[in-house]
Scaffold this motif. Structure first.
Motif, PDB file in Angstrom:
ATOM      1  N   ASN A  37       0.862  -1.183   0.000  1.00  0.00           N
ATOM      2  CA  ASN A  37       0.000   0.000   0.000  1.00  0.00           C
ATOM      3  C   ASN A  37       0.896   1.230   0.000  1.00  0.00           C
ATOM      4  OD1 ASN A  37      -2.017   1.928   0.104  1.00  0.00           O
ATOM      5  ND2 ASN A  37      -2.188   1.815   2.329  1.00  0.00           N
ATOM      6  N   PRO A  38       1.415   1.607  -1.168  1.00  0.00           N
ATOM      7  CA  PRO A  38       2.351   2.741  -1.231  1.00  0.00           C
ATOM      8  C   PRO A  38       1.660   4.093  -1.339  1.00  0.00           C
ATOM      9  CG  PRO A  38       2.116   1.763  -3.396  1.00  0.00           C
ATOM     10  CD  PRO A  38       1.215   0.981  -2.478  1.00  0.00           C
ATOM     11  N   GLU A  39       0.326   4.141  -1.221  1.00  0.00           N
ATOM     12  CA  GLU A  39      -0.418   5.365  -1.519  1.00  0.00           C
ATOM     13  C   GLU A  39      -0.018   6.579  -0.688  1.00  0.00           C
ATOM     14  OE1 GLU A  39      -2.806   5.590  -4.383  1.00  0.00           O
ATOM     15  OE2 GLU A  39      -1.153   4.159  -4.503  1.00  0.00           O
ATOM     16  N   PRO A  40       0.289   6.459   0.612  1.00  0.00           N
ATOM     17  CA  PRO A  40       0.724   7.674   1.328  1.00  0.00           C
ATOM     18  C   PRO A  40       1.977   8.313   0.738  1.00  0.00           C
ATOM     19  CG  PRO A  40       0.068   5.979   2.888  1.00  0.00           C
ATOM     20  CD  PRO A  40       0.091   5.328   1.541  1.00  0.00           C
ATOM     21  N   LEU A  41       2.785   7.532  -0.001  1.00  0.00           N
ATOM     22  CA  LEU A  41       3.994   8.061  -0.630  1.00  0.00           C
ATOM     23  C   LEU A  41       3.829   8.263  -2.143  1.00  0.00           C
ATOM     24  CD1 LEU A  41       6.717   5.895   1.182  1.00  0.00           C
ATOM     25  CD2 LEU A  41       6.288   8.331   1.514  1.00  0.00           C
ATOM     26  N   ALA A  42       2.621   8.090  -2.638  1.00  0.00           N
ATOM     27  CA  ALA A  42       2.406   8.072  -4.095  1.00  0.00           C
ATOM     28  C   ALA A  42       2.859   9.338  -4.791  1.00  0.00           C
ATOM     29  CB  ALA A  42       0.928   7.813  -4.405  1.00  0.00           C
ATOM     30  N   GLY A  93      -0.066  12.256   2.056  1.00  0.00           N
ATOM     31  CA  GLY A  93       1.204  12.805   1.598  1.00  0.00           C
ATOM     32  C   GLY A  93       1.409  14.232   2.084  1.00  0.00           C
ATOM     33  N   ALA A  94       0.341  15.026   2.075  1.00  0.00           N
ATOM     34  CA  ALA A  94       0.438  16.411   2.542  1.00  0.00           C
ATOM     35  C   ALA A  94       0.748  16.461   4.034  1.00  0.00           C
ATOM     36  CB  ALA A  94      -0.864  17.147   2.239  1.00  0.00           C
ATOM     37  N   VAL A  95       0.143  15.535   4.796  1.00  0.00           N
ATOM     38  CA  VAL A  95       0.405  15.461   6.236  1.00  0.00           C
ATOM     39  C   VAL A  95       1.871  15.110   6.477  1.00  0.00           C
ATOM     40  CG1 VAL A  95      -0.199  14.311   8.394  1.00  0.00           C
ATOM     41  CG2 VAL A  95      -1.978  14.767   6.688  1.00  0.00           C
ATOM     42  N   LEU A  96       2.355  14.167   5.710  1.00  0.00           N
ATOM     43  CA  LEU A  96       3.742  13.731   5.841  1.00  0.00           C
ATOM     44  C   LEU A  96       4.695  14.903   5.604  1.00  0.00           C
ATOM     45  CD1 LEU A  96       5.477  11.230   6.347  1.00  0.00           C
ATOM     46  CD2 LEU A  96       5.306  10.700   3.914  1.00  0.00           C
ATOM     47  N   GLU A  97       4.438  15.679   4.590  1.00  0.00           N
ATOM     48  CA  GLU A  97       5.276  16.850   4.314  1.00  0.00           C
ATOM     49  C   GLU A  97       5.240  17.845   5.467  1.00  0.00           C
ATOM     50  OE1 GLU A  97       6.084  18.222  -0.062  1.00  0.00           O
ATOM     51  OE2 GLU A  97       3.927  18.082   0.260  1.00  0.00           O
TER      52      GLU A  97
END
Length: 850
Positions: A148-153, A505-509
Motif C-alpha cells: 500500500n504505497p499510496e501515502p507516498l504516491a 502525503g500532505a500530512v507527511l510533508e
C-alpha cells in the motif's frame, strides 16, 4: 563520506565510514548506471536487513551497474550536513544521491516514511515527483509497505510490488536503456509499467466521495488497470550472497542470516507477511549448508540465524540443524531461530540449539484465550504452549519471552485476563528450574494491514489502548511478571499510514517540515508535531482507524497481491465463527488463488543430501594443556581510527576467526575468545602501537599467523609485528606502563606553550573537565597520568601512564574539547613494565621497558 567530513561530536562515526570488509566499490570508469540502495533508518538497523544485502550483491554482479548503500543519518549527523551544506552521499564512493540514476528505498515500517522525505531533502532531491527534473534520479520503493504505497504516491516514481530479485534487475536495465536512448521521464515510466510487478502511481488518478471514502481509482493508461505482485518461483535457484558485508560496529542482528524459506501457509488472519509472501518456497538443506559454510568463512561471525516466517515448519529442519551443529559446534558457532512456532518445536530441536549456547527463546501465542486463537486461525492450544515451555525450562532455558497482541477483532476483557493467566501458567512450568525460571511478556497493539482478512477491521484508539495496557500491567504485576508494551501513539500512527491514501502525503510533508523523523524511536517521536500536521491539512487521523465496509474501494485496490478480495472476505467471516482454515502444507488447498500449480507453486524440499564436509581440523577442547601466546602490534589509521574501542575488538575477533587461528575459548554457557586488548584508544586517534595478545591452544609460526590475519583486516588496520611470547606474559592492559603520543601543533600554537608545559610538569594537581558523553562533564586531575612532555619540530610528544591524550592536548593548547578532537594525534609507541615484553620480542615491538 571521508573521515575528515565527520565532526568529532558525531555519535557512532562508524555508521558513516564505509569500507567494511565485503563492501564493493566499482571503478567509476566501468559504471554506466548507479543505484543507491536506501534504508530509511539508522545504519545498524539497515545493515541487519537481509533483503537489501541480497539486492546489493545481485546488482553489483552485473557489469556496468554499481549498487551503493545509504542509510538515514542520525539527527546529529543530519544537522551537521545541513549546517555545512553538504549533501547526503553513498557509503561506497561518497557519491551524492542526487547524481545517482536510481534511489531505491525499502519500506519495512510505516513509521519510516518521514525519513524517506528527510533523506530526499538532505540529498537535495525535490520531494514531489512533479517538481523533479529529468536529470534527477528515479525514486523507487519496495518492501512489505509497498503493498500500500499510496501515502507516498506523490513522492515516488515507481514501486516494486513483491519479490524484487528479478524485478529490480529489469528496472535497472530499463533505466539504462532509457538513459542510453536519451528518452524522457514519461517514456521511462512507460517502460517501467510494462515490467510485471512495477507500479507507477502517476498512471492512476484517485477520486473521493463527499464523506471522504474513495469514489474511484482511475487508470490513465489503457490496459494498465491493476499491478500484480512479482513472484520469485524458485528460491533454491536464486543467487544468494556468501560474502556478507561485515560492519565495524555491532548491528541489530549481528550474525550470518540465511533465508531458508519464503512464505507461510499457516493462514493467521492478522498476518500480512503470511499472505503477501505466499506460496511457500524452501531452499534445499544442501544449499543452505553451503551458504552458511561460505558466509562464516568470509565473515567470522559466531552465530547463524535461520530465517523464515516459521522456521520450525521447514521440511528438513531437524536434519539441517543436526548437520549444522556437527560442522560448526566445535568452532563455537551458535544457531538461532528468529521465529519459532509453538507445535513445531521438538525436544530434539531444542537439544541441538543449546549445544553451543542458548540463543533467545521467544514464543508467540498471539492471544490468551482458545476462542480468540481460533478466531485469528493461530492453530495452537494452551496445552501445546505449556508442553513446549516445560521442555525449554527442563533443558536449561531460564527466560522465555511470550509475544501477544491486544485489540484483535472481537477481543474482550476476558481475553486480556486470559493473557495474564496463560503467562502465569507458563511461569509455573518452570518451577524447580535450577537458578529459577522467568517469563517476559510483550504485547503489541493489533494494526489492520492491507491484503489480509482483517484489512476491514477497526483499530483501537489511543485511550482504549492505554486502558487495556493498564489492565494487563495490573494483572501481570500480581503474578510478578513484567510487561513490555508498544507505545499507543506509535501504534496509532502506524495504523493511520498502514491503510492510508494519497491525502496523507500532505500530512507527511507538514510533519517533516516540523522536524519529525525517526518516528519509530521513542526519543525522537513527536506526536504533538504530527497532531499539528494533521490539523494543518484538515485531516482527522482517527478516520483511518475506522472499520471499512467490504464493498468499499480500498486505497490499495489496484495492487494485486495474488489473492482475491473475495478470499479475504470469506476468511473474515470464518474468523467471526471461530472456524479454522487448516494449513495447506500437508492438507487441502485453501483455494487462495496464488498457485498456478506449474511454475508458481508450493516448493517443499525433502532431499537431505548435504555437500561434503571439509577436512576435519584440530579443535580446541577445554582440557587441552597447550597454552601459547601470540603478541601482535597493530596500526590503526585512516577510517579505522574513527571506530570505537569496542568496535575495534569486534573487528579483530572476527578477523581471527576468518584467519582460522587456533584460538582458545573461555568455558561456560557463553564461550568467549581469549584475546587481550590494550586500554581503549580515544576515537579519532591514530596508532602505530596497539598491542594485542591471542591465546592459542597450539603453537603457530608467528610470520604465517601474521600474514593470515593481516589479510583479513579491513582497510586502515594492519599488523606491524608479531611474536610468540611466554603464555604467562602479562596481558597488554596490565603490562603497558605508558603510551607515547605525537600531537601535530596547530598553525598558530599559543605563544607561551613552552611556559605552559613547564608549569604543568611543575604542578602537583591540574584540574580539567572531562566530557562523559551524556552531556555532563566531570572534573578530573590530569597531572598524575603524565610521565613526560616535550615539544619538538611542530609536535607535542606526550608520554602518558593513563588518561586521554585528546583532553591533555586540548588543555595544553587552550582548546575546547570539540576543537581538541580535531587535532592530528598518533600513538607511536608503548613502554612496558619490566619483563612484560616477552623474551626476545622487545626489538620487534620497538618497546623499551620503563
Amino acid at each position: 563520506m571521508q573521515t575528515t567530513d565527520i565532526s568529532p561530536q558525531i555519535t557512532r562515526p562508524a555508521r558513516y565510514l564505509g569500507g567494511e570488509l565485503g563492501s564493493l566499490r566499482k571503478d567509476p570508469a566501468t559504471v554506466e548506471l548507479t543505484v543507491a540502495l536506501a534504508f530509511p533508518d539508522v545504519y545498524e538497523v539497515g545493515m541487519s536487513h537481509l533483503g537489501l544485502a541480497i539486492l546489493y550483491h545481485l546488482l553489483n554482479a552485473r557489469d556496468g551497474i554499481a549498487a551503493e548503500r545509504v542509510y538515514a543519518p542520525w539527527p546529529d549527523m543530519a544537522t551537521e550536513l545541513r549546517t555545512t551544506n553538504r549533501p547526503l552521499t553513498t557509503l561506497e564512493s561518497g557519491r551524492p544521491l542526487a547524481t545517482c540514476d536510481i534511489v531505491g528505498f525499502t519500506l519495512q515500517y510505516e513509521l519510516s516514511y518521514s525519513n524517506v522525505l528527510a533523506m530526499l531533502d538532505l540529498a537535495g532531491i525535490p520531494r514531489r515527483r512533479e517538481t523533479r527534473s529529468a536529470e534527477m534520479p528515479l525514486i523507487l520503493v519496495g518492501g512489505p509497505c509497498a503493498f500500500n504505497p499510496e501515502p507516498l504516491a506523490d513522492f515516488i516514481d515507481a514501486a516494486v510490488i513483491g519479490d524484487a530479485e528479478e524485478a529490480l534487475v529489469e528496472v535497472a536495465q530499463a533505466v539504462l536503456a532509457a538513459k542510453q536512448a536519451g528518452e524522457s521521464r514519461e517514456r521511462l515510466l512507460e517502460r517501467l509499467a510494462a515490467i510485471e510487478g512495477v507500479y507507477v502511481p502517476s498512471f492512476f488518478a484517485v477520486d473521493y466521495q463527499a464523506d471522504g471514502r474513495i469514489a474511484a481509482i482511475r487508470p490513465l493508461r489503457e490496459g494498465y488497470v491493476k499491478v500484480r505482485r512479482r513472484f520469485l518461483a524458485d528460491l533454491d535457484g536464486a543467487p544468494y550472497p556468501t560474502r556478507p558485508i561485515v560492519p565495524f560496529m555491532n548491528t541489530v542482528h549481528d550474525r550470518v542470516a540465511v533465508e531458508i524459506a519464503r512464505g507461510c501457509t499457516r493462514g493467521c488472519r492478522f498476518c500480512q507477511a503470511g499472505y503477501i509472501y505466499r506460496p511457500v518456497r524452501e531452499r534445499s538443506p544442501g544449499r543452505i549448508v553451503s551458504i552458511i559454510e561460505d558466509s562464516l568463512a568470509h565473515s567470522g561471525y559466531e552465530e547463524v540465524s535461520l530465517l523464515s516466517l516459521s522456521t520450525g515448519d521447514f521440511t528438513c529442519i531437524e536434519p539441517l540443524l543436526k548437520e549444522l551443529m556437527t560442522r560448526h559446534a566445535d568452532d563455537k558457532v551458535a544457531i538461532s531461530f528468529p521465529s519459532l512456532r509453538v507445535g513445531s518445536l521438538t525436544e530434539g530441536l531444542m537439544e541441538e540449539i543449546k549445544k553451543v549456547r542458548k540463543t533467545g527463546f521467544t514464543l508467540a501465542p498471539e492471544a490468551g484465550s482458545e476462542r480468540l486463537r481460533q478466531s485469528i486461525n493461530k492453530g495452537i492450544t494452551e496445552a501445546d504452549l505449556l508442553d513446549t515451555t516445560r521442555s525449554a525450562f527442563a533443558l536449561g532455558w531460564r527466560i522465555i519471552k511470550l509475544y501477544f497482541m491486544m485489540g484483535l477483532p472481537t477481543e474482550t476483557d476476558a481475553d486480556l485476563d486470559a493473557i495474564v493467566d496463560l503467562a502465569g501458567q507458563v511461569k509455573r512450568t518452570g518451577k524447580g528450574t535450577p537458578g529459577g525460571a522467568d517469563v517476559n511478556v510483550a504485547v503489541s497493539t493489533f494494526v489492520p494491514k492491507a491484503h489480509t482478512p482483517f484489512q476491514w477491521e477497526a483499530q483501537l484508539g489511543i485511550d482504549e489502548t492505554l486502558r487495556r495496557q493498564q489492565r494487563l500491567r495490573d494483572g501481570l504485576r500480581q503474578k510478578k511478571l513484567r510487561l513490555k508494551w508498544h507505545d499507543a501513539r506509535l501504534s496509532f500512527m502506524e495504523g493511520v499510514f498502514a491503510r492510508g491514501d494519497r491525502r496523507l502525503g500532505a500530512v507527511l510533508e507538514q510533519a517533516v517540515d516540523r522536524g519529525c523523523g525517526f518516528d519509530g524511536w521513542h526519543e525522537h517521536f513527536r506526536f504533538d508535531a504530527w497532531e499539528e500536521a494533521f490539523a494543518a491539512c484538515a485531516i482527522e487521523p482517527t478516520w483511518y482507524l475506522r472499520e471499512r465496509m467490504e464493498d468499499e474501494i480500498l486505497p490499495w485496490e489496484h495492487i494485486d497481491c495474488g489473492i482475491p478480495k473475495s478470499f479475504f472476505a470469506a476468511e473474515r467471516r470464518r474468523s467471526r465463527g471461530g472456524d479454522p482454515t487448516p494449513d495447506c502444507r500437508g492438507g487441502k488447498c485453501h483455494g487462495c488463488g496464488i498457485c498456478d500449480f506449474e511454475t508458481l507453486r508450493m516448493r517443499l524440499i525433502d532431499d537431505v543430501h548435504m555437500p561434503p564436509r571439509p577436512p576435519a581440523r584440530e579443535q580446541f577442547t577445554p582440557d587441552q594443556e597447550g597454552r601459547y601466546r601470540l603478541r601482535l602490534r597493530l596500526a590503526k589509521d585512516g577510517r579505522a581510527r574513527m571506530i570505537s574501542h569496542l568496535e575495534f575488538m569486534n573487528v579483530v575477533q572476527r578477523a581471527v576467526r576468518r584467519a582460522g587461528l587456533p584460538l582458545r575459548f573461555s568455558q561456560g554457557f557463553h564461550p568467549a575468545p581469549r584475546i587481550s586488548f590494550p586500554d581503549a584508544l580515544p576515537t579519532g586517534v591514530a596508532s602505530d602501537a596497539e598491542i594485542i595478545d591471542l591465546e592459542l591452544y597450539r603453537p603457530v609460526e608467528a610470520e604465517e599467523a601474521v600474514l593470515a590475519l593481516d589479510a583479513q583486516l579491513p582497510e586502515g588496520l594492519r599488523i606491524l609485528a608479531g611474536a610468540l611470547v611466554d603464555w604467562r606474559t602479562p596481558a597488554p592492559a596490565t603490562s603497558i606502563a605508558a603510551s607515547v603520543y605525537h600531537v601535530r601543533l596547530p598553525s598558530q600554537p599559543p605563544a607561551d606553550l613552552d611556559d605552559r608545559l613547564a608549569a604543568f610538569l611543575a604542578a602537583e594537581h591540574v584540574p580539567a573537565l572531562r566530557d562523559k558523553g551524556d552531556g555532563r562533564r566531570v572534573e578530573v586531575d590530569l597531572r598524575p597520568g603524565v610521565v613526560e612532555l616535550k615539544r619538538r619540530q611542530g609536535e607535542l610528544i606526550l608520554t602518558l601512564a593513563k588518561g586521554s591524550p585528546t583532553l591533555l592536548a586540548g588543555h595544553l593548547l587552550g582548546l575546547e574539547i570539540d576543537q581538541a578532537r580535531r587535532l592530528d594525534i598518533r600513538k607511536t609507541d608503548v613502554r612496558l613494565v619490566e619483563g612484560a615484553a616477552g623474551a626476545g620480542s622487545e626489538e620487534k615491538f620497538h618497546c623499551e621497558p620503563l
